[in-house]
Design an enzyme around this catalytic site. Structure first.
Site, PDB file in Angstrom:
ATOM      1  N   LYS A  79      10.681   9.996 -21.764  1.00  0.00           N
ATOM      2  CA  LYS A  79      11.191   8.978 -22.694  1.00  0.00           C
ATOM      3  C   LYS A  79      12.719   8.979 -22.683  1.00  0.00           C
ATOM      4  O   LYS A  79      13.339  10.041 -22.599  1.00  0.00           O
ATOM      5  CB  LYS A  79      10.651   9.270 -24.096  1.00  0.00           C
ATOM      6  CG  LYS A  79      10.950   8.193 -25.135  1.00  0.00           C
ATOM      7  CD  LYS A  79      10.277   8.525 -26.471  1.00  0.00           C
ATOM      8  CE  LYS A  79      10.567   7.505 -27.544  1.00  0.00           C
ATOM      9  NZ  LYS A  79       9.899   7.822 -28.830  1.00  0.00           N
ATOM     10  N   SER A 154       7.042   4.200 -30.917  1.00  0.00           N
ATOM     11  CA  SER A 154       8.177   3.812 -30.108  1.00  0.00           C
ATOM     12  C   SER A 154       8.093   4.304 -28.658  1.00  0.00           C
ATOM     13  O   SER A 154       8.784   3.798 -27.793  1.00  0.00           O
ATOM     14  CB  SER A 154       9.473   4.354 -30.722  1.00  0.00           C
ATOM     15  OG  SER A 154       9.451   5.782 -30.734  1.00  0.00           O
ATOM     16  N   SER A 178       4.996   8.003 -33.144  1.00  0.00           N
ATOM     17  CA  SER A 178       5.412   7.343 -31.898  1.00  0.00           C
ATOM     18  C   SER A 178       4.802   7.889 -30.624  1.00  0.00           C
ATOM     19  O   SER A 178       5.020   7.328 -29.549  1.00  0.00           O
ATOM     20  CB  SER A 178       6.929   7.386 -31.774  1.00  0.00           C
ATOM     21  OG  SER A 178       7.479   6.383 -32.586  1.00  0.00           O
TER      22      SER A 178
END
Ligand code: GLN
Length: 479
Positions: A79, A154, A178
């Site tokens: 990420k 997210s 997330s």
């Protein structure tokens, strides 16, 4: 050989047996990324050159007969809020569009030490604020199961990359859901580890008391493998605990007889899509059939979790965001008259609407005159929620629930922030309590994946993994 359809564990075995080389694995995945990215947009940066170099080093180790790490030759997507030395780390924001960290996050260092191959940095909601990946400055990621729909957020890019077979494993971060929510939306396994199991050094903070890094995989064992590799104490993060990490993989036997589980009755009373409820109850029956004892439990304060989370997380976020001033690093406005103007213009230009909204919410909750009413009260409620879980875990090994109240929604469908915040209804309590949880596929509805959430006590990842593995086997393996 259909390389991209093999599990991470199979890839490693084939590599060790010299049936396949690390370069072949990396090339197969880099080709897949090239094919899929125009459609999915799971990546912000693809690190082709570095990946091939790392793969060659693993092949050299094999030729020299050296020992191989836990993640040998396995491509991993990371990420984009996790710092990678020399590789752009944007947090999905214009603010950090050109930011290249001079240091490596501990989790990335660990992946490299274990011979994992980093293939790129994944798309995300700006600064990890969101549940759909729509707030990214780099465009929305698409759900591989239906490209008109969101992948969740997210960590939407990390979940979509694994679901689209652009990487067998990836890392996300979970502050309020997330990892679990996008795992549910994309039909993969996502683990939110106990607060303190994984080092946060080099992870761009959203809300420090809630943030935790965790893995995504296409099945439970693969995700457990990456968890094993990144878990453990780090002297650079004083909140990471110095405890013995059990052997997760070898504990996954499929035997769950005598395990005790609870379902919070408050979760079943909340508004939830009937397809999700059906899949959840079906999974509960499957677990009962294989020997898990399941009862209802009451967690009376869990109903306050969502507002509590939004007060605490925005308060911490607003403080964290103050470092982006256009002076030390980050976007700087081209023209300004004085220092105040420089800061105001740089922040106005580079932050998206959701970031600005949350800075305002958090600043308000922390402000003199309101801190007692909001922030301090929220901390007390947080303790009540934690106490509810602590009590339940004296009696049960795991707690079951849905991961999301709704199926993956269409891109652009949710425009009201509060409706978006409700996507986290079932996930935020786990972060407030600091416990561990995972989401795994438990069925599908209208062609879209459904996730079940399995929660466990602090540092009892082993319990949720055991239950998840047994459920996965009984449901017929990877979905
Ligand atoms: N979706 C939640 C939020 O918007 C959770 C974010 C996260 O876990 N990073 O705050």
């Amino acid at each position: 050989m259909d390389i991209i359809s093999l599990t991470a564990i199979e890839l490693k075995e084939k590599l060790k047996n010299r049936e396949i080389s690390a370069r072949e694995i990396a090339t197969a995945y880099l080709d897949r990324i090239k094919d899929k990215e125009p459609e999915i947009n799971a990546f912000i940066t693809v690190t082709e050159e570095e990946a091939l170099k790392a793969a060659d080093r693993v092949d050299e180790k094999i030729r020299n007969g050296e020992d191989l790490g836990l993640l040998a030759g396995i491509p991993i997507a990371v990420k984009d809020n996790i710092s990678t030395k020399g590789i752009r780390t944007t947090c999905g924001s214009k603010m950090l569009e050109n930011y290249i960290p001079p240091f490596e996050a501990t989790v990335v260092e660990k992946i490299k030490e274990e011979d994992g191959i980093i293939v790129g940095k994944t798309n995300m909601d700006e600064f990890a604020l969101g549940s759909s990946t729509e707030t990214s400055y780099f465009g929305t990621t698409k759900n591989p199961h239906d490209t008109e729909r969101v992948p969740g957020g997210s960590s939407g890019g990390s979940a979509a990359a694994v679901a689209a077979k652009e990487a067998p494993l990836s890392l996300g971060t979970d502050t309020g859901g997330s990892i679990r929510q996008p795992a549910a939306f994309c039909g993969v396994v996502g683990i939110k580890p106990t607060y303190g199991l994984i080092s946060r050094y080099g992870v761009v903070p959203m809300a420090n008391s809630l943030d935790q890094v965790g893995p995504f995989g296409r099945n439970v064992k693969d995700a457990a493998l990456l968890l094993q590799a990144i878990a453990g104490h780090d002297e650079r993060d004083s909140t990471s605990m110095d405890i013995n990490i059990p052997d997760y993989i070898n504990s996954l036997t499929g035997d769950v007889k005598g395990m005790k589980a609870a379902i919070p009755k408050e979760y079943l009373e909340l508004e939830i899509d009937s397809n999700i409820k059906d899949s959840l109850l079906n999974a509960v029956n499957v677990l009962k059939d294989i020997g898990v004892e399941i009862e209802e439990v009451s967690l009376p304060n869990i109903k306050y979790a969502l507002p509590d989370y939004y007060i605490i997380s925005t308060s911490e976020l607003s403080t964290n965001m103050s470092r982006y001033d256009g002076i030390r690093y980050g976007h700087r406005a081209e023209s300004f008259v004085d220092i105040d103007d420089l800061i105001i213009k740089s922040r106005s230009e580079a932050f998206g609407r959701e970031v600005k909204r949350r800075i305002m919410l958090g600043t308000y909750s922390l402000s003199k005159g309101h801190a007692d009413e909001y922030y301090k009260k929220a901390l007390k409620v947080r303790t009540l929620i934690k106490n509810d879980f602590d009590k339940a875990f004296t009696k049960y090994h795991i707690i079951l629930g849905p991961t999301t109240p709704k199926l993956p929604f269409k891109i652009g469908e949710i425009t009201d922030p509060v409706t978006m915040y409700k996507s986290d209804l079932f996930t935020v309590a786990v972060n407030l309590a600091g416990i561990c949880a995972l989401s795994m596929p438990c069925g599908s509805a209208n062609g879209l994946p459904v996730g079940i959430q399995i929660m466990g006590d602090r540092f009892k990842e082993i319990n949720i993994l055991k239950a998840a593995y047994a459920l996965e086997m009984s449901l017929g393996g990877e979905m």
